[in-house]
Design an enzyme around this catalytic site. Sequence first.
Site, PDB file in Angstrom:
ATOM      1  N   ASP A  95      28.581   0.064 -27.351  1.00 39.69           N
ATOM      2  CA  ASP A  95      27.382   0.769 -27.821  1.00 39.69           C
ATOM      3  C   ASP A  95      27.782   2.156 -28.321  1.00 39.69           C
ATOM      4  OD1 ASP A  95      24.791   1.817 -28.172  1.00 39.69           O
ATOM      5  OD2 ASP A  95      24.707   2.461 -26.076  1.00 39.69           O
TER       6      ASP A  95
ATOM      7  N   ASP B  75      28.862 -15.886 -37.501  1.00 39.40           N
ATOM      8  CA  ASP B  75      28.139 -16.972 -36.846  1.00 39.40           C
ATOM      9  C   ASP B  75      26.965 -17.373 -37.730  1.00 39.40           C
ATOM     10  OD1 ASP B  75      27.180 -18.724 -34.848  1.00 39.40           O
ATOM     11  OD2 ASP B  75      27.881 -17.366 -33.287  1.00 39.40           O
TER      12      ASP B  75
ATOM     13  N   GLU C  77      30.216 -25.842 -34.105  1.00 37.72           N
ATOM     14  CA  GLU C  77      29.889 -25.984 -32.680  1.00 37.72           C
ATOM     15  C   GLU C  77      29.349 -27.388 -32.473  1.00 37.72           C
ATOM     16  OE1 GLU C  77      27.154 -24.100 -29.103  1.00 37.72           O
ATOM     17  OE2 GLU C  77      26.356 -24.255 -31.138  1.00 37.72           O
TER      18      GLU C  77
ATOM     19  N   HIS D  73      29.888 -17.622 -24.996  1.00 41.41           N
ATOM     20  CA  HIS D  73      28.686 -16.899 -24.592  1.00 41.41           C
ATOM     21  C   HIS D  73      27.637 -17.786 -23.939  1.00 41.41           C
ATOM     22  CE1 HIS D  73      27.915 -18.661 -28.496  1.00 41.41           C
ATOM     23  NE2 HIS D  73      26.629 -18.554 -28.278  1.00 41.41           N
ATOM     24  N   ASP D  74      27.908 -19.082 -23.834  1.00 35.99           N
ATOM     25  CA  ASP D  74      26.927 -20.016 -23.269  1.00 35.99           C
ATOM     26  C   ASP D  74      27.316 -20.563 -21.903  1.00 35.99           C
ATOM     27  OD1 ASP D  74      25.050 -19.953 -25.347  1.00 35.99           O
ATOM     28  OD2 ASP D  74      26.110 -21.490 -26.493  1.00 35.99           O
TER      29      ASP D  74
END
Length: 529
Positions: A23, A100, A265, A326-327
Site C-alpha cells: 500500500d 488476470d 485456470e 489466492h483461493d
Amino acid sequence: MSSEAEWWKRGIVYQVYPRSFQDTDGDGVGDLRGIRQRLDHVVSLGVDAIWISPIFPSPMKDFGYDIADYCGIEPLFGTMADFDALLAAAKERGLKLVLDLVPNHTSDQHPWFLESRSSRDNPKRDWYIWRDPAPDGGPPTNWLSEFGGSGWEYDEATGQYYYHAFLASQPDLNWRNPEVREAIYDSMRFWLDKGVDGFRVDVMWHLVKDDQFRDNPPNPNPPAGGNPANRLLTTYSADRPEVHEVVREMRAVMDAYPERVLIGEIWLPSERLVAYYGEDLKGAHLPFNFQLITSAWDARQIRDLVEEYERALPKGGWPNWVLGNHDRSRIASRVGPRQARVAAMLLLTLRGTPTLYYGDELGMMDVPIPPDRVQDPFEKNVPGLGLGRDPCRTPMQWDDSPNAGFAAEGVEPWLPLAEDWKTNNVAAQSRDPGSVLSLYRDLIALRREEPALSLGDYQDVTALGTLLVYSRTHAGRTILVVLNLGAERHEVALPDGGGDVLLSTGGHARGSACLAPCPWVRRKGCSSP
C-alpha cells in the site's frame, strides 16, 4: 540459462495479489505503485514473470473478479499512468507481466449488463444467459452457484432469471454469442497492444454452458464437508465440448503477438485438463495444473499423479505446477513449515513451468481472521465451513516496521497481519542464509544455471515410504532429486559414491551436507537410490 525454449517454458511465474502486496496511498489496500516499488524483491528471487490478479474497474464484490470495464484501471489500485509505469519498470528489469482476464462473467454494474437487463428486447439481452422460469415459477435448472445457493437470480423487471456461476452480482456472459466473443477479444488486444505478455484466464472451463439447459446430475461421491455446490456434477454448466472452440479463438488472438502466453485456470482431473492444450496444441499454452494443491502430502500419491499427468500430456504439451494461490490454503499451513521447504524443492525441480504465490517464499501461513474482519463473500455466503479465502490473502511481510512495511504506521491493513510478522519478513530472511527465502533464491538460481532442471526430461525413480526420488536430464546431464516427505530420518545408498550435493534444505549452501528429513539435488553419479 538456455534460450532454446519460449520464456514461459524455461521461466517461473510469480503471482501478486495486488490488494496485499504494498500500500502506498494510505488506504490499507495494495496498489500498482506498491507493486512497482517492490519489483526489486521479485527480481531478487530470479523469477521471469509476474501475474497480477484483477486490477480493472470493479465494485469489488469479489475483489476484482467482478469487472465493470475490461479496458480500465480500478481507482483503488491507481491510474492507467500507474499501470504504464509499472509495465515499463517490469520491462526494464527483464520481467514479463501477465494480467488476470475474467471473461466468464462481469459485474452486474458493467454497462453491458445494465443494458442487458433493461428490457427483453435490448440488443445486449443475449450477451448474458437469460431464461424463463420453470413451470413452477422457480429457477430454470438446478445449476448451483459456486458461492452458495442457486445459480439463477430472478429479475422482477423483465420476469426472467439470469445465470451466475458465482455471486448474483457476477452474471455470466453468453459465450455462444459471437458479439460477446469479439468484445472480449478486443479487450485482450487493448492490453496486448500496450505490451502485456499474456493472460491468466479465470475459470476457463466454465465459459460455455449446455445449449439445452439440462439439469446437472447428482454427484455419486460428493466429498465430505466442503462446498455444498459439490453435491451436483457440473456436467451441463461447465467443461462443455464447445469451450475448446473458444479457447482456440483466444489462442489465435495471442498468436498475433510474439512471445505471449495464454494460461487457463481449470480445476479438472488431468485427463480432462489436458484437452485444453487444444488440437495441434492450439489451445492454452499452460492449462493450470492444480494437483499439488489438492493432493495428500504422500510420496506414493504424488509420484502417481506426476506419472499420470506426464502420460496424459499431448505430444509437445508443456507441463506446469502450482503449489498455492489466492483461493486455497497456503502450502506451509497444509504441510507444515519444515515440509514447506520440501515443497519448494518439489515445485522447482519437477518438469514444467512453476507458479509461485506471493509470500510462499517466506513460508507465510494462513492467518486466522476474526469474524468482524471477514472480507471474502464466499465465507459470508457459506459460513462455518472453512471455505473463506481471506487467510491466504493477508498482507505481504516486508520488514519489522509498522504493519510489516505493507502500509504506513496508523493505517489499518484491509486484512490482519500474521502474528509472526516482526521476525518472519523479507528483510529478516534476507539476512539469514538458512531461511526459506534464501532457499527459494538458491533453488531458482540453480534452476536457471541447470537446463536439466528447467527444460530436462523427467524420469521417475521410486517412491518408497516417505521418499520421492526422480531425475531430470538434459543434453547428457542428469540431476537426481531425493525428497523426504516424512518426519523420520532416512539413509539413501547411492552407488559409486553418488555425486556432489548441489543444494539441500538442511543448511542449503552448495556443497553442504544434507540433514534429513530434507530433499537433495545431486549431480549424476548414480541411477537409483
